[in-house]
Design an enzyme around this catalytic site. Structure first.
Site, PDB file in Angstrom:
ATOM      1  N   ASN A  30       0.833  -1.195   0.000  1.00 21.65           N
ATOM      2  CA  ASN A  30       0.000   0.000   0.000  1.00 21.65           C
ATOM      3  C   ASN A  30       0.878   1.260   0.000  1.00 21.65           C
ATOM      4  O   ASN A  30       0.629   2.202  -0.745  1.00 21.65           O
ATOM      5  CB  ASN A  30      -0.910  -0.024   1.232  1.00 21.65           C
ATOM      6  CG  ASN A  30      -2.037   0.969   1.161  1.00 21.65           C
ATOM      7  OD1 ASN A  30      -2.629   1.178   0.117  1.00 21.65           O
ATOM      8  ND2 ASN A  30      -2.333   1.581   2.289  1.00 21.65           N
ATOM      9  N   THR A  65      -5.575   5.130  -7.443  1.00 25.29           N
ATOM     10  CA  THR A  65      -5.564   3.874  -6.695  1.00 25.29           C
ATOM     11  C   THR A  65      -5.589   4.310  -5.227  1.00 25.29           C
ATOM     12  O   THR A  65      -4.586   4.761  -4.697  1.00 25.29           O
ATOM     13  CB  THR A  65      -4.303   3.039  -7.014  1.00 25.29           C
ATOM     14  OG1 THR A  65      -4.267   2.771  -8.411  1.00 25.29           O
ATOM     15  CG2 THR A  65      -4.304   1.734  -6.238  1.00 25.29           C
ATOM     16  N   PRO A  66      -6.749   4.238  -4.591  1.00 27.64           N
ATOM     17  CA  PRO A  66      -7.007   4.962  -3.346  1.00 27.64           C
ATOM     18  C   PRO A  66      -6.425   4.360  -2.066  1.00 27.64           C
ATOM     19  O   PRO A  66      -7.147   3.906  -1.178  1.00 27.64           O
ATOM     20  CB  PRO A  66      -8.532   4.995  -3.289  1.00 27.64           C
ATOM     21  CG  PRO A  66      -8.944   3.725  -3.966  1.00 27.64           C
ATOM     22  CD  PRO A  66      -7.945   3.526  -5.070  1.00 27.64           C
ATOM     23  N   CYS A  67      -5.116   4.400  -1.942  1.00 28.28           N
ATOM     24  CA  CYS A  67      -4.482   3.883  -0.729  1.00 28.28           C
ATOM     25  C   CYS A  67      -4.858   4.708   0.500  1.00 28.28           C
ATOM     26  O   CYS A  67      -4.764   4.219   1.622  1.00 28.28           O
ATOM     27  CB  CYS A  67      -2.971   3.821  -0.900  1.00 28.28           C
ATOM     28  SG  CYS A  67      -2.205   5.379  -1.361  1.00 28.28           S
ATOM     29  N   HIS A  68      -5.330   5.940   0.296  1.00 30.99           N
ATOM     30  CA  HIS A  68      -5.734   6.787   1.425  1.00 30.99           C
ATOM     31  C   HIS A  68      -6.985   6.255   2.119  1.00 30.99           C
ATOM     32  O   HIS A  68      -7.279   6.647   3.239  1.00 30.99           O
ATOM     33  CB  HIS A  68      -5.968   8.231   0.957  1.00 30.99           C
ATOM     34  CG  HIS A  68      -7.047   8.377  -0.070  1.00 30.99           C
ATOM     35  ND1 HIS A  68      -6.827   8.129  -1.416  1.00 30.99           N
ATOM     36  CD2 HIS A  68      -8.346   8.724   0.042  1.00 30.99           C
ATOM     37  CE1 HIS A  68      -7.954   8.344  -2.080  1.00 30.99           C
ATOM     38  NE2 HIS A  68      -8.897   8.699  -1.218  1.00 30.99           N
TER      39      HIS A  68
END
Length: 164
Positions: free
Chosen positions: A117, A126-129
């Site tokens: 991540n 790519t929503p790692c948050h």
């Protein structure tokens, strides 16, 4: 490989890609002396990156909550599997590292999932948050926890006004 730099509410972002897809959307951590220099560079957007720039601008304006872009992140097979799973987390929702590990079939792989991540090369898209601690806390974020908080608040369908 084509590259451009755009200004976002969270700072300058570098976008790289070609006809095979977007390989990188990263946040640049700059000091103020570099800010003026980059303002001139933000005008040049290669044709292959125009859709990405438009979609990111729409995201920050609050009119886009999904992305329709060809992605080509570079990483190991495991990292790519984590990034694909990240993309399944809906806008405005979060999941924990443990949940993500379970979805990937190995609840003991929490640290490996967290490391993959952290190496996500395609910021926001790519929503790692959207990955948080099991206790609901904001945990590690390469762009800084203040940015993670901002992104999650930006995506929250229930906007709260400040009482103070």
């Amino acid at each position: 490989m084509e590259t451009c730099i755009i200004k976002t509410p969270l700072g300058y972002s570098k976008i790289s890609g070609n006809d095979d897809g977007i390989t990188e959307v990263t946040l640049l951590n700059l000091d103020l002396s570099e800010d003026k220099k980059l303002e001139k560079e933000t005008d040049v957007i290669p044709a292959v990156l125009e859709d990405t720039v438009i979609q990111l601008q729409e995201y920050f304006e609050g009119v886009r909550n999904t992305f329709d872009l060809k992605l080509n992140p570079q990483g190991t097979d495991f990292q790519k599997s984590v990034w694909l799973e990240l993309a399944q987390i809906p806008f405005g929702k979060t999941c924990s590292y443990l949940e993500l590990s379970k979805r990937l079939g190995d609840p003991k792989a929490i640290r490996a999932v967290a490391n993959a991540n952290a190496k996500n090369p395609i910021w926001i898209i790519t929503p790692c948050h959207r990955v948080i601690g099991s206790d609901g806390s904001l945990t590690g974020y390469a762009g800084g926890l203040h940015r993670k908080k901002w992104l999650l608040e930006h995506e929250n369908p229930y906007k709260q006004q400040s009482l103070f």
